[in-house]
Design a protein around this motif. Structure first.
Motif, mmCIF file in Angstrom:
data_model
loop_
_atom_site.group_PDB
_atom_site.id
_atom_site.type_symbol
_atom_site.label_atom_id
_atom_site.label_comp_id
_atom_site.label_asym_id
_atom_site.label_seq_id
_atom_site.Cartn_x
_atom_site.Cartn_y
_atom_site.Cartn_z
ATOM 1 N N ASP A 37 0.104 -12.545 4.327
ATOM 2 C CA ASP A 37 -0.010 -11.208 3.758
ATOM 3 C C ASP A 37 -0.153 -10.207 4.886
ATOM 4 O OD1 ASP A 37 0.235 -10.002 1.372
ATOM 5 O OD2 ASP A 37 -1.877 -10.104 0.827
ATOM 6 N N ASP A 38 0.881 -9.487 5.181
ATOM 7 C CA ASP A 38 0.871 -8.536 6.283
ATOM 8 C C ASP A 38 0.881 -7.115 5.723
ATOM 9 O OD1 ASP A 38 1.093 -7.213 8.642
ATOM 10 O OD2 ASP A 38 3.039 -8.050 9.207
ATOM 11 N N PRO A 39 -0.088 -6.279 6.105
ATOM 12 C CA PRO A 39 -0.081 -4.910 5.578
ATOM 13 C C PRO A 39 1.089 -4.079 6.092
ATOM 14 C CG PRO A 39 -1.924 -5.250 7.095
ATOM 15 C CD PRO A 39 -1.246 -6.564 6.913
ATOM 16 N N GLN A 40 1.762 -4.542 7.144
ATOM 17 C CA GLN A 40 2.935 -3.828 7.646
ATOM 18 C C GLN A 40 4.099 -3.917 6.670
ATOM 19 O OE1 GLN A 40 3.173 -1.886 10.115
ATOM 20 N NE2 GLN A 40 1.442 -2.394 11.425
ATOM 21 N N PHE A 41 4.138 -4.988 5.855
ATOM 22 C CA PHE A 41 5.209 -5.137 4.880
ATOM 23 C C PHE A 41 4.893 -4.253 3.683
ATOM 24 C CE2 PHE A 41 5.773 -9.564 6.684
ATOM 25 C CZ PHE A 41 6.826 -9.187 7.470
ATOM 26 N N ARG A 42 5.551 -3.125 3.638
ATOM 27 C CA ARG A 42 5.359 -2.196 2.537
ATOM 28 C C ARG A 42 6.694 -2.009 1.839
ATOM 29 N NH1 ARG A 42 1.766 1.481 6.277
ATOM 30 N NH2 ARG A 42 3.645 1.417 7.494
ATOM 31 N N GLY A 43 6.642 -1.201 0.828
ATOM 32 C CA GLY A 43 7.861 -0.888 0.113
ATOM 33 C C GLY A 43 8.768 -0.004 0.945
ATOM 34 N N ALA A 44 9.924 0.301 0.419
ATOM 35 C CA ALA A 44 10.891 1.119 1.135
ATOM 36 C C ALA A 44 10.415 2.564 1.261
ATOM 37 C CB ALA A 44 12.234 1.081 0.432
ATOM 38 N N PHE A 45 9.641 3.030 0.284
ATOM 39 C CA PHE A 45 9.167 4.409 0.282
ATOM 40 C C PHE A 45 7.646 4.406 0.304
ATOM 41 C CE2 PHE A 45 7.984 8.374 -1.861
ATOM 42 C CZ PHE A 45 8.626 9.270 -1.036
ATOM 43 N N ASN A 46 7.054 5.121 1.261
ATOM 44 C CA ASN A 46 5.609 5.148 1.395
ATOM 45 C C ASN A 46 5.143 6.596 1.397
ATOM 46 O OD1 ASN A 46 2.993 4.386 1.794
ATOM 47 N ND2 ASN A 46 3.205 4.095 3.991
ATOM 48 N N LEU A 47 4.115 6.893 0.605
ATOM 49 C CA LEU A 47 3.560 8.235 0.507
ATOM 50 C C LEU A 47 2.072 8.134 0.790
ATOM 51 C CD1 LEU A 47 4.754 10.985 -0.330
ATOM 52 C CD2 LEU A 47 3.882 10.561 -2.600
ATOM 53 N N ALA A 48 1.580 8.909 1.780
ATOM 54 C CA ALA A 48 0.166 8.846 2.154
ATOM 55 C C ALA A 48 -0.328 10.236 2.531
ATOM 56 C CB ALA A 48 -0.025 7.893 3.329
ATOM 57 N N ALA A 49 -1.662 10.426 2.428
ATOM 58 C CA ALA A 49 -2.270 11.695 2.815
ATOM 59 C C ALA A 49 -2.452 11.700 4.320
ATOM 60 C CB ALA A 49 -3.606 11.871 2.118
ATOM 61 N N GLY A 50 -2.059 12.788 4.958
ATOM 62 C CA GLY A 50 -2.162 12.897 6.409
ATOM 63 C C GLY A 50 -3.527 13.392 6.846
ATOM 64 N N SER A 52 -4.267 16.294 8.160
ATOM 65 C CA SER A 52 -4.493 17.687 7.775
ATOM 66 C C SER A 52 -4.615 17.858 6.265
ATOM 67 C CB SER A 52 -3.359 18.561 8.311
ATOM 68 O OG SER A 52 -2.135 18.150 7.757
ATOM 69 N N GLY A 53 -4.499 16.796 5.521
ATOM 70 C CA GLY A 53 -4.663 16.863 4.076
ATOM 71 C C GLY A 53 -3.362 16.982 3.304
ATOM 72 N N GLU A 54 -2.248 17.167 3.991
ATOM 73 C CA GLU A 54 -0.974 17.252 3.273
ATOM 74 C C GLU A 54 -0.324 15.877 3.209
ATOM 75 O OE1 GLU A 54 1.897 18.890 6.746
ATOM 76 O OE2 GLU A 54 0.687 20.387 5.706
ATOM 77 N N LEU A 55 0.569 15.726 2.270
ATOM 78 C CA LEU A 55 1.210 14.433 2.058
ATOM 79 C C LEU A 55 2.255 14.155 3.125
ATOM 80 C CD1 LEU A 55 1.705 14.430 -1.802
ATOM 81 C CD2 LEU A 55 0.056 13.124 -0.497
ATOM 82 N N GLU A 56 2.292 12.913 3.559
ATOM 83 C CA GLU A 56 3.309 12.469 4.506
ATOM 84 C C GLU A 56 4.129 11.381 3.828
ATOM 85 O OE1 GLU A 56 1.359 11.121 8.007
ATOM 86 O OE2 GLU A 56 0.654 13.116 8.560
ATOM 87 N N ALA A 57 5.429 11.460 4.005
ATOM 88 C CA ALA A 57 6.316 10.489 3.389
ATOM 89 C C ALA A 57 7.043 9.700 4.470
ATOM 90 C CB ALA A 57 7.337 11.195 2.490
ATOM 91 N N ALA A 58 7.322 8.445 4.153
ATOM 92 C CA ALA A 58 8.105 7.607 5.057
ATOM 93 C C ALA A 58 9.129 6.850 4.220
ATOM 94 C CB ALA A 58 7.210 6.636 5.802
ATOM 95 N N LEU A 59 10.343 6.871 4.682
ATOM 96 C CA LEU A 59 11.424 6.173 4.003
ATOM 97 C C LEU A 59 12.013 5.175 4.972
ATOM 98 C CD1 LEU A 59 13.211 5.966 1.478
ATOM 99 C CD2 LEU A 59 14.702 7.650 2.509
ATOM 100 N N LEU A 60 11.877 3.898 4.647
ATOM 101 C CA LEU A 60 12.338 2.796 5.489
ATOM 102 C C LEU A 60 11.759 2.903 6.903
ATOM 103 C CD1 LEU A 60 16.060 2.569 4.373
ATOM 104 C CD2 LEU A 60 14.174 1.115 3.676
#
Length: 107
Positions: A37-50, A52-60
């Motif tokens: 179980d590796d936390p690095q293996f995530r879904g293709a789309f990741n949404l997290a709070a940065g 500064s409090g704003e949302l950060e998105a990552a795609l692949l």
């Protein structure tokens, strides 16, 4: 007819549960292939709070900001997109309209 319906329902139910069982086995196999179980293996789309409090998105794995999205939108607006199917539809509609106008004027 009742016999056929009953046989069909039984066959359909059997195949449906077979597909569900196959999907479950495939999921288990994928988990076993990963090995841990590796936390690095995530879904293709990741949404997290940065920070500064704003949302950060990552795609692949690539971080996406609103600035990047605005740049891409401006670039797409500058490029006058040419849709082949749309132009073919317009030409076909114009041709059919002209055909029916000539047909009506002939009648």
């Amino acid at each position: 007819m009742v016999k056929f319906s009953f046989k069909f329902f039984l066959l359909f139910t059997f195949l449906f549960f077979g597909v569900l069982l196959g999907m479950q086995q495939a999921n288990e196999g994928i988990r076993e292939m990963k090995g841990y179980d590796d936390p690095q293996f995530r879904g293709a789309f990741n949404l997290a709070a940065g920070e500064s409090g704003e949302l950060e998105a990552a795609l692949l794995g690539e971080h996406i900001t609103s600035h990047d999205i605005r740049e891409k939108q401006e670039r797409l607006e500058k490029m006058e997109a040419f849709n082949v199917f749309s132009s073919m539809g317009h030409k076909l509609a114009e041709g059919i309209t002209a055909l029916f106008q000539k047909l009506m004027s002939f009648i």
